[in-house]
Motif scaffolding. Structure first.
Motif, PDB file in Angstrom:
ATOM      1  N   CYS A   1      -5.608  -9.645 -14.731  1.00  0.00           N
ATOM      2  CA  CYS A   1      -5.797  -9.889 -13.298  1.00  0.00           C
ATOM      3  C   CYS A   1      -6.059  -8.633 -12.478  1.00  0.00           C
ATOM      4  O   CYS A   1      -6.398  -8.741 -11.293  1.00  0.00           O
ATOM      5  CB  CYS A   1      -4.550 -10.577 -12.736  1.00  0.00           C
ATOM      6  N   ILE A   2      -5.889  -7.460 -13.043  1.00  0.00           N
ATOM      7  CA  ILE A   2      -5.924  -6.215 -12.273  1.00  0.00           C
ATOM      8  C   ILE A   2      -7.234  -5.480 -12.492  1.00  0.00           C
ATOM      9  O   ILE A   2      -7.615  -5.177 -13.624  1.00  0.00           O
ATOM     10  CB  ILE A   2      -4.747  -5.299 -12.652  1.00  0.00           C
ATOM     11  N   GLY A   3      -7.931  -5.177 -11.382  1.00  0.00           N
ATOM     12  CA  GLY A   3      -9.171  -4.409 -11.444  1.00  0.00           C
ATOM     13  C   GLY A   3      -9.130  -3.220 -10.510  1.00  0.00           C
ATOM     14  O   GLY A   3      -8.098  -2.889  -9.925  1.00  0.00           O
ATOM     15  N   VAL A   4     -10.289  -2.600 -10.321  1.00  0.00           N
ATOM     16  CA  VAL A   4     -10.355  -1.356  -9.539  1.00  0.00           C
ATOM     17  C   VAL A   4     -10.285  -1.590  -8.032  1.00  0.00           C
ATOM     18  O   VAL A   4     -10.136  -0.643  -7.262  1.00  0.00           O
ATOM     19  CB  VAL A   4     -11.633  -0.560  -9.872  1.00  0.00           C
ATOM     20  N   GLY A   5     -10.415  -2.846  -7.604  1.00  0.00           N
ATOM     21  CA  GLY A   5     -10.354  -3.110  -6.169  1.00  0.00           C
ATOM     22  C   GLY A   5     -11.491  -2.427  -5.441  1.00  0.00           C
ATOM     23  O   GLY A   5     -12.643  -2.489  -5.849  1.00  0.00           O
ATOM     24  N   ALA A   6     -11.153  -1.722  -4.350  1.00  0.00           N
ATOM     25  CA  ALA A   6     -12.183  -1.084  -3.531  1.00  0.00           C
ATOM     26  C   ALA A   6     -12.743   0.190  -4.158  1.00  0.00           C
ATOM     27  O   ALA A   6     -13.640   0.802  -3.596  1.00  0.00           O
ATOM     28  CB  ALA A   6     -11.621  -0.769  -2.146  1.00  0.00           C
ATOM     29  N   GLY A   7     -12.217   0.599  -5.311  1.00  0.00           N
ATOM     30  CA  GLY A   7     -12.819   1.756  -5.957  1.00  0.00           C
ATOM     31  C   GLY A   7     -11.861   2.781  -6.519  1.00  0.00           C
ATOM     32  O   GLY A   7     -12.017   3.980  -6.283  1.00  0.00           O
ATOM     33  N   HIS A   8     -10.864   2.357  -7.280  1.00  0.00           N
ATOM     34  CA  HIS A   8      -9.917   3.295  -7.880  1.00  0.00           C
ATOM     35  C   HIS A   8     -10.587   4.152  -8.958  1.00  0.00           C
ATOM     36  O   HIS A   8     -11.448   3.668  -9.707  1.00  0.00           O
ATOM     37  CB  HIS A   8      -8.766   2.524  -8.543  1.00  0.00           C
TER      38      HIS A   8
ATOM     39  N   PRO B   1      -9.647   6.393 -12.535  1.00  0.00           N
ATOM     40  CA  PRO B   1      -8.743   6.013 -13.633  1.00  0.00           C
ATOM     41  C   PRO B   1      -7.268   6.236 -13.326  1.00  0.00           C
ATOM     42  O   PRO B   1      -6.418   5.402 -13.675  1.00  0.00           O
ATOM     43  CB  PRO B   1      -9.224   6.879 -14.799  1.00  0.00           C
ATOM     44  N   ALA B   2      -6.946   7.344 -12.669  1.00  0.00           N
ATOM     45  CA  ALA B   2      -5.539   7.608 -12.341  1.00  0.00           C
ATOM     46  C   ALA B   2      -5.017   6.595 -11.338  1.00  0.00           C
ATOM     47  O   ALA B   2      -3.884   6.107 -11.449  1.00  0.00           O
ATOM     48  CB  ALA B   2      -5.391   9.027 -11.789  1.00  0.00           C
ATOM     49  N   GLY B   3      -5.842   6.249 -10.366  1.00  0.00           N
ATOM     50  CA  GLY B   3      -5.436   5.260  -9.371  1.00  0.00           C
ATOM     51  C   GLY B   3      -5.256   3.887  -9.977  1.00  0.00           C
ATOM     52  O   GLY B   3      -4.332   3.153  -9.620  1.00  0.00           O
ATOM     53  N   LEU B   4      -6.136   3.530 -10.918  1.00  0.00           N
ATOM     54  CA  LEU B   4      -6.017   2.230 -11.573  1.00  0.00           C
ATOM     55  C   LEU B   4      -4.745   2.170 -12.419  1.00  0.00           C
ATOM     56  O   LEU B   4      -4.052   1.139 -12.433  1.00  0.00           O
ATOM     57  CB  LEU B   4      -7.239   1.965 -12.435  1.00  0.00           C
TER      58      LEU B   4
ATOM     59  N   THR C   1       0.824  -1.214   0.000  1.00  0.00           N
ATOM     60  CA  THR C   1       0.000   0.000   0.000  1.00  0.00           C
ATOM     61  C   THR C   1       0.857   1.262   0.000  1.00  0.00           C
ATOM     62  O   THR C   1       0.359   2.346  -0.343  1.00  0.00           O
ATOM     63  CB  THR C   1      -0.947   0.031   1.214  1.00  0.00           C
ATOM     64  N   GLU C   2       2.125   1.143   0.373  1.00  0.00           N
ATOM     65  CA  GLU C   2       3.034   2.298   0.315  1.00  0.00           C
ATOM     66  C   GLU C   2       3.157   2.834  -1.106  1.00  0.00           C
ATOM     67  O   GLU C   2       3.521   4.001  -1.310  1.00  0.00           O
ATOM     68  CB  GLU C   2       4.424   1.899   0.824  1.00  0.00           C
ATOM     69  N   GLU C   3       2.860   1.995  -2.097  1.00  0.00           N
ATOM     70  CA  GLU C   3       2.986   2.383  -3.504  1.00  0.00           C
ATOM     71  C   GLU C   3       1.701   2.977  -4.067  1.00  0.00           C
ATOM     72  O   GLU C   3       1.637   3.287  -5.261  1.00  0.00           O
ATOM     73  CB  GLU C   3       3.378   1.161  -4.343  1.00  0.00           C
ATOM     74  N   GLY C   4       0.669   3.120  -3.231  1.00  0.00           N
ATOM     75  CA  GLY C   4      -0.581   3.714  -3.699  1.00  0.00           C
ATOM     76  C   GLY C   4      -1.464   2.790  -4.506  1.00  0.00           C
ATOM     77  O   GLY C   4      -2.201   3.240  -5.389  1.00  0.00           O
ATOM     78  N   VAL C   5      -1.432   1.489  -4.202  1.00  0.00           N
ATOM     79  CA  VAL C   5      -2.233   0.535  -4.970  1.00  0.00           C
ATOM     80  C   VAL C   5      -3.686   0.472  -4.504  1.00  0.00           C
ATOM     81  O   VAL C   5      -4.514  -0.199  -5.131  1.00  0.00           O
ATOM     82  CB  VAL C   5      -1.624  -0.883  -4.914  1.00  0.00           C
ATOM     83  N   SER C   6      -4.027   1.150  -3.419  1.00  0.00           N
ATOM     84  CA  SER C   6      -5.397   1.132  -2.910  1.00  0.00           C
ATOM     85  C   SER C   6      -5.957   2.547  -2.849  1.00  0.00           C
ATOM     86  O   SER C   6      -5.231   3.510  -2.635  1.00  0.00           O
ATOM     87  CB  SER C   6      -5.445   0.508  -1.511  1.00  0.00           C
ATOM     88  N   ALA C   7      -7.259   2.642  -3.030  1.00  0.00           N
ATOM     89  CA  ALA C   7      -7.938   3.935  -2.929  1.00  0.00           C
ATOM     90  C   ALA C   7      -8.175   4.344  -1.479  1.00  0.00           C
ATOM     91  O   ALA C   7      -8.586   5.472  -1.215  1.00  0.00           O
ATOM     92  CB  ALA C   7      -9.265   3.876  -3.677  1.00  0.00           C
ATOM     93  N   TYR C   8      -7.920   3.436  -0.536  1.00  0.00           N
ATOM     94  CA  TYR C   8      -8.178   3.702   0.879  1.00  0.00           C
ATOM     95  C   TYR C   8      -6.895   3.579   1.691  1.00  0.00           C
ATOM     96  O   TYR C   8      -5.999   2.800   1.346  1.00  0.00           O
ATOM     97  CB  TYR C   8      -9.224   2.715   1.423  1.00  0.00           C
ATOM     98  N   PRO C   9      -6.798   4.306   2.793  1.00  0.00           N
ATOM     99  CA  PRO C   9      -5.600   4.208   3.638  1.00  0.00           C
ATOM    100  C   PRO C   9      -5.558   2.892   4.401  1.00  0.00           C
ATOM    101  O   PRO C   9      -6.594   2.269   4.680  1.00  0.00           O
ATOM    102  CB  PRO C   9      -5.744   5.396   4.590  1.00  0.00           C
TER     103      PRO C   9
ATOM    104  N   GLU D   1       0.817   0.035 -13.090  1.00  0.00           N
ATOM    105  CA  GLU D   1       2.254   0.266 -13.214  1.00  0.00           C
ATOM    106  C   GLU D   1       2.995  -0.362 -12.052  1.00  0.00           C
ATOM    107  O   GLU D   1       4.047  -0.998 -12.236  1.00  0.00           O
ATOM    108  CB  GLU D   1       2.528   1.773 -13.275  1.00  0.00           C
ATOM    109  N   THR D   2       2.470  -0.198 -10.849  1.00  0.00           N
ATOM    110  CA  THR D   2       3.124  -0.747  -9.657  1.00  0.00           C
ATOM    111  C   THR D   2       3.179  -2.272  -9.709  1.00  0.00           C
ATOM    112  O   THR D   2       4.214  -2.875  -9.400  1.00  0.00           O
ATOM    113  CB  THR D   2       2.387  -0.302  -8.392  1.00  0.00           C
ATOM    114  N   LEU D   3       2.085  -2.902 -10.102  1.00  0.00           N
ATOM    115  CA  LEU D   3       2.062  -4.360 -10.120  1.00  0.00           C
ATOM    116  C   LEU D   3       2.945  -4.922 -11.227  1.00  0.00           C
ATOM    117  O   LEU D   3       3.555  -5.985 -11.056  1.00  0.00           O
ATOM    118  CB  LEU D   3       0.631  -4.877 -10.245  1.00  0.00           C
ATOM    119  N   ALA D   4       3.042  -4.220 -12.346  1.00  0.00           N
ATOM    120  CA  ALA D   4       3.972  -4.660 -13.391  1.00  0.00           C
ATOM    121  C   ALA D   4       5.402  -4.593 -12.882  1.00  0.00           C
ATOM    122  O   ALA D   4       6.209  -5.519 -13.112  1.00  0.00           O
ATOM    123  CB  ALA D   4       3.802  -3.789 -14.636  1.00  0.00           C
TER     124      ALA D   4
END
Length: 348
Positions: free
Chosen positions: A199-206, A208-211, A72-80, A216-219
């Motif tokens: 395999c990559i989706g919006v998760g809890a609610g990204h 477009p910029a967050g997605l 989560t330090e890399e900003g992969v989630s929309a929530y803290p 990029e982070t997961l790659a």
């Protein structure tokens, strides 16, 4: 923390010799053959899992495994990250969606602290099995050591077996962990395997910029390691709660209990369990197809046919709980419905 890691329990093979008797019993009920469609198949499946022509699904326990992710330090989630601990407290207060659904279907709820980055107060429904305070940042280093993975697997197996021994006929798995859709995407990518983009989706609610940032982070994270064996993949990219759920699948199967698999993240844990011990596949009942991108492809990749498709993407075990009444109905068909012979002979 020093922990002695136990070996994972053995999983018995399904006794296919029982299938004919189960099918004959279902076909002999007071209804046209096949009239109840997949419920008939589910009744046979539960009988095979439990090794009986009188399966049960009355008592169910939802185990919600909670853990935090260094990724989560890399900003992969929309929530803290703090939301993980806040939601655990909400579950323990009985105010989460999972709690409401569990009450609706008469299921017990227990919350497992696998690795939350917070000190949680003792509670009767909290099982403290914290291995460490969250995983390491998988974008920079392995998320867990091999010992931590083995400890998580063994702990999950132990907890599921204990729930079964305490009377649970069905184990429902749920999770809570900010950032865990990112971990699940990486596990699916390596263990299915599948192209990372699938395999990559919006998760809890990204947004477009967050997605885009998540992709990029997961790659970048995936490029850091070429691990492909299940324990290695869990160590590189997994979560403490995800590894514990994988162990829980194995532990429940060792006790001949059906495992109700919830959405994308629990399915990724089940995938890891299947890769570790293929026999557990027969014990996994996939509750629903999630709206999270990647879940349908994951289910297709392991030939899973989910019971429901409701557009869910919450997690917490909510989809598993909603599917529980279908298992009970299947058992009711097997154990309570008159046979056609009884009806025609006037015995009813």
């Amino acid at each position: 923390m020093t922990t002695t890691v136990s070996a994972l329990p053995a999983v018995p093979a399904i006794d296919e010799a029982l299938r004919a008797a189960l099918r004959a019993k279902v076909d002999g009920k007071a209804k046209p053959p096949g009239a109840l469609g997949r419920i008939e198949d589910l009744a046979v499946r539960l009988g095979l899992i439990q090794g009986t022509t009188e399966p049960r699904a009355e008592n169910a326990t939802l185990l919600i495994f909670a853990g935090d992710h260094g990724l989560t330090e890399e900003g992969v989630s929309a929530y803290p990250q703090a939301v993980t601990a806040s939601m655990v407290r909400t579950f323990l207060a009985g105010r989460g969606t999972a709690n409401a659904f569990a009450r609706a279907v008469r299921a017990e709820v227990r919350v497992v602290d696998a690795g939350v980055v917070a000190n949680l107060a003792p509670h009767p429904d909290l099982i403290d099995r914290k291995i460490r305070r969250g995983t390491r940042n998988a974008a920079r280093e392995p998320a867990m050591t091999s010992h931590e993975v083995d400890t998580a697997l063994a702990t999950g197996a132990e907890l599921a077996a204990e729930a079964a021994d305490a009377g649970a006929d069905v184990i429902v798995l749920g999770e809570m962990g900010i950032g865990n859709t990112a971990s699940a995407s990486l596990l699916m990518h390596r263990l299915l395997p599948a192209p990372l983009a699938t395999c990559i989706g919006v998760g809890a609610g990204h947004d477009p910029a967050g997605l885009a940032r998540k992709r990029e982070t997961l790659a970048r994270t995936a490029a850091r390691s070429d691990a492909s064996l299940p324990r290695e993949v869990l160590a590189e990219f997994g979560g403490l709660e995800v590894a514990m759920m994988a162990g829980a699948v194995i532990g429940a199967a060792s006790r001949r209990r059906a495992v109700l698999v919830d959405g994308f993240i629990v399915s990724a844990a089940a995938l890891a369990a299947i890769r570790l011990e293929p026999a557990v596949r027969d014990y996994c009942i996939f509750a629903h197809s999630s709206a999270e991108r990647g879940h349908a492809a994951l289910l297709d990749g392991i030939a899973a046919d989910p019971l429901l498709d409701l557009g869910l993407r919450l997690g917490e075990g909510t989809g598993g709980l909603l599917a529980l009444p279908l298992l009970r109905a299947a058992c009711g068909l097997m154990n309570e419905v008159a046979s056609l012979d009884e009806v025609l002979s006037g015995a009813i």
